[in-house]
Design a protein around this motif. Structure first.
Motif, PDB file in Angstrom:
ATOM      1  N   THR A   1       0.836  -1.199   0.000  1.00  0.00           N
ATOM      2  CA  THR A   1       0.000   0.000   0.000  1.00  0.00           C
ATOM      3  C   THR A   1       0.873   1.251   0.000  1.00  0.00           C
ATOM      4  O   THR A   1       0.607   2.214  -0.724  1.00  0.00           O
ATOM      5  N   ALA A   2       1.935   1.238   0.823  1.00  0.00           N
ATOM      6  CA  ALA A   2       2.848   2.385   0.859  1.00  0.00           C
ATOM      7  C   ALA A   2       3.520   2.592  -0.490  1.00  0.00           C
ATOM      8  O   ALA A   2       3.673   3.728  -0.960  1.00  0.00           O
ATOM      9  N   VAL A   3       3.927   1.498  -1.129  1.00  0.00           N
ATOM     10  CA  VAL A   3       4.545   1.607  -2.455  1.00  0.00           C
ATOM     11  C   VAL A   3       3.547   2.145  -3.465  1.00  0.00           C
ATOM     12  O   VAL A   3       3.885   2.993  -4.309  1.00  0.00           O
ATOM     13  N   PHE A   4       2.299   1.675  -3.397  1.00  0.00           N
ATOM     14  CA  PHE A   4       1.275   2.154  -4.331  1.00  0.00           C
ATOM     15  C   PHE A   4       0.973   3.635  -4.112  1.00  0.00           C
ATOM     16  O   PHE A   4       0.756   4.382  -5.071  1.00  0.00           O
ATOM     17  N   VAL A   5       0.942   4.064  -2.850  1.00  0.00           N
ATOM     18  CA  VAL A   5       0.727   5.483  -2.559  1.00  0.00           C
ATOM     19  C   VAL A   5       1.863   6.313  -3.148  1.00  0.00           C
ATOM     20  O   VAL A   5       1.640   7.356  -3.770  1.00  0.00           O
ATOM     21  N   ALA A   6       3.106   5.837  -2.944  1.00  0.00           N
ATOM     22  CA  ALA A   6       4.261   6.552  -3.491  1.00  0.00           C
ATOM     23  C   ALA A   6       4.201   6.592  -5.016  1.00  0.00           C
ATOM     24  O   ALA A   6       4.459   7.635  -5.638  1.00  0.00           O
ATOM     25  N   ALA A   7       3.857   5.469  -5.620  1.00  0.00           N
ATOM     26  CA  ALA A   7       3.780   5.420  -7.079  1.00  0.00           C
ATOM     27  C   ALA A   7       2.664   6.322  -7.600  1.00  0.00           C
ATOM     28  O   ALA A   7       2.849   7.048  -8.590  1.00  0.00           O
ATOM     29  N   GLY A   8       1.501   6.288  -6.950  1.00  0.00           N
ATOM     30  CA  GLY A   8       0.405   7.150  -7.374  1.00  0.00           C
ATOM     31  C   GLY A   8       0.764   8.617  -7.254  1.00  0.00           C
ATOM     32  O   GLY A   8       0.440   9.430  -8.134  1.00  0.00           O
ATOM     33  N   THR A   9       1.467   8.978  -6.174  1.00  0.00           N
ATOM     34  CA  THR A   9       1.899  10.363  -6.004  1.00  0.00           C
ATOM     35  C   THR A   9       2.918  10.744  -7.074  1.00  0.00           C
ATOM     36  O   THR A   9       2.883  11.853  -7.624  1.00  0.00           O
ATOM     37  N   GLY A  10       3.833   9.819  -7.372  1.00  0.00           N
ATOM     38  CA  GLY A  10       4.805  10.079  -8.425  1.00  0.00           C
ATOM     39  C   GLY A  10       4.149  10.239  -9.783  1.00  0.00           C
ATOM     40  O   GLY A  10       4.537  11.106 -10.579  1.00  0.00           O
ATOM     41  N   LEU A  11       3.142   9.413 -10.064  1.00  0.00           N
ATOM     42  CA  LEU A  11       2.424   9.536 -11.333  1.00  0.00           C
ATOM     43  C   LEU A  11       1.670  10.859 -11.421  1.00  0.00           C
ATOM     44  O   LEU A  11       1.614  11.493 -12.479  1.00  0.00           O
ATOM     45  N   ARG A  12       1.090  11.292 -10.308  1.00  0.00           N
ATOM     46  CA  ARG A  12       0.396  12.582 -10.315  1.00  0.00           C
ATOM     47  C   ARG A  12       1.389  13.717 -10.554  1.00  0.00           C
ATOM     48  O   ARG A  12       1.089  14.674 -11.278  1.00  0.00           O
ATOM     49  N   LEU A  13       2.584  13.596  -9.949  1.00  0.00           N
ATOM     50  CA  LEU A  13       3.614  14.612 -10.167  1.00  0.00           C
ATOM     51  C   LEU A  13       4.031  14.646 -11.633  1.00  0.00           C
ATOM     52  O   LEU A  13       4.206  15.720 -12.220  1.00  0.00           O
ATOM     53  N   GLY A  14       4.183  13.458 -12.232  1.00  0.00           N
ATOM     54  CA  GLY A  14       4.528  13.404 -13.641  1.00  0.00           C
ATOM     55  C   GLY A  14       3.441  13.977 -14.523  1.00  0.00           C
ATOM     56  O   GLY A  14       3.734  14.653 -15.520  1.00  0.00           O
TER      57      GLY A  14
END
Length: 335
Positions: free
Chosen positions: A225-238
């Motif tokens: 879940t933590a990895v998915f949150v980080a990935a989702g945040t990174g995708l939003r930043l991109g």
């Protein structure tokens, strides 16, 4: 705009502002008011120069002058325990809550990808043979084999530190590299799901999928879940780089980037909890149902934290960004 004429017209104001700043705190009331007015005018001058007649040397000089003036006018803000409590009870959970439309689809699609990879490997012996020799596969999947021994291969405390460091690095990479148009984040996600899918496929082919899930689920629910949150945040930043919305790209990236930095700190704490579970609960002698129950409780606790505290804070206006007073001012831009 004629830059030489503009500089000649306003040089005296900039020099006066610099002189007032050099005097420090020994200013009268009228001089303090004058400093504030000169700071506001100089900030506008800087904006006009940046938009109409950019000059590197003059821009650098005025940027430094405006930054000094802003520090003098607003003062230096020191972090306190109140800030830490505010971050943990409002800022971080609100940031996670606000990005849920990114990390929930990321979690669903990634989990499906891992399941498909696991099915493909488990159903095709030729794919298994391309991964490792039959003897090596038996060593990996047998009771007490490498998959199971991994969780008790080191003392629990050092193993927890190692796991936490590795996972925190992966989460930080997702957050930082998201600005590169999302591609690195997708690659990191794929590698994580590939490793998970290989484990599922190999253990399922050996008839030990239940044992594998008993090892993964206690810590993996919260960790992933933590990895998915980080990935989702990174995708939003991109995506902000691609479509910044109504704000300028610079302002949008600044806001998203500050929130991502805060997210990295919060997720490091979440991953610390999952690392402790992985080191002390996963290899313990507890029954499988008890270990999985601990993992589910940790996951539900995190989700409640995000949706209750985070949802309440988000509805109250929290963005997961630093306080407005600590943000860089957005200067007006000439039309």
């Amino acid at each position: 705009m004629d830059l030489d004429v503009f500089v000649t017209a306003h040089r005296a104001e900039w020099e006066r502002l610099d002189a007032l700043l050099n005097r420090g705190r020994g200013l009268s009331g009228d001089e303090a008011d004058e400093l504030v007015a000169l700071y506001q005018r100089t900030a506008t001058h800087l904006s006009l120069i940046q938009s109409s007649a950019p000059d590197p040397l003059l821009t650098a000089r005025l940027t430094q002058l405006v930054a000094r003036a802003r520090t003098t006018v607003t003062g230096t803000r020191r972090a306190s325990w109140r800030d830490a409590v505010q971050f943990l009870t409002a800022g971080f959970p609100a940031a996670v809550y606000r990005t849920r439309h990114w990390w929930i689809p990321t979690a669903v699609l990634s989990t499906l990808l891992a399941a498909v990879i696991g099915w493909w490997i488990g159903a095709h012996p030729e794919v298994q043979a391309s991964i490792a020799a039959p003897q090596e596969l038996r060593e990996l999947t047998r009771p007490g084999g490498e998959y199971e021994a991994y969780y008790s291969s080191h003392p629990a405390a050092s193993f927890a530190a190692q796991v936490w460091t590795n996972n925190a690095q992966a989460a930080a990479l997702c957050l930082v590299l998201g600005a590169f148009l999302c591609v690195p984040v997708l690659w990191i996600l794929f590698l994580n799901m590939l490793n998970l899918g290989i484990g599922i496929g190999l253990m399922a082919s050996a008839g030990r999928l239940d044992a594998f899930l008993g090892l993964i689920l206690p810590h993996g629910l919260l960790e992933l879940t933590a990895v998915f949150v980080a990935a989702g945040t990174g995708l939003r930043l991109g995506w902000t780089v691609i479509d910044p919305g109504p704000r300028t790209r610079r302002a949008a990236l600044a806001q998203r980037g500050r929130a991502a930095i805060g997210m990295a700190i919060g997720l490091a704490l979440v991953l610390f909890v999952s690392g402790v579970i992985e080191a002390f609960v996963t290899p313990s002698g507890l029954p499988t149902w008890a270990r999985i129950a601990i993992g589910i409780a940790a996951e539900l606790g995190f989700l409640a934290y995000v949706y209750i505290l985070g949802g309440r804070a988000a509805r109250a206006g929290a963005q997961g960004d630093v306080d407005e007073a600590a943000q860089s001012a957005e200067l007006p831009t000439a039309a």
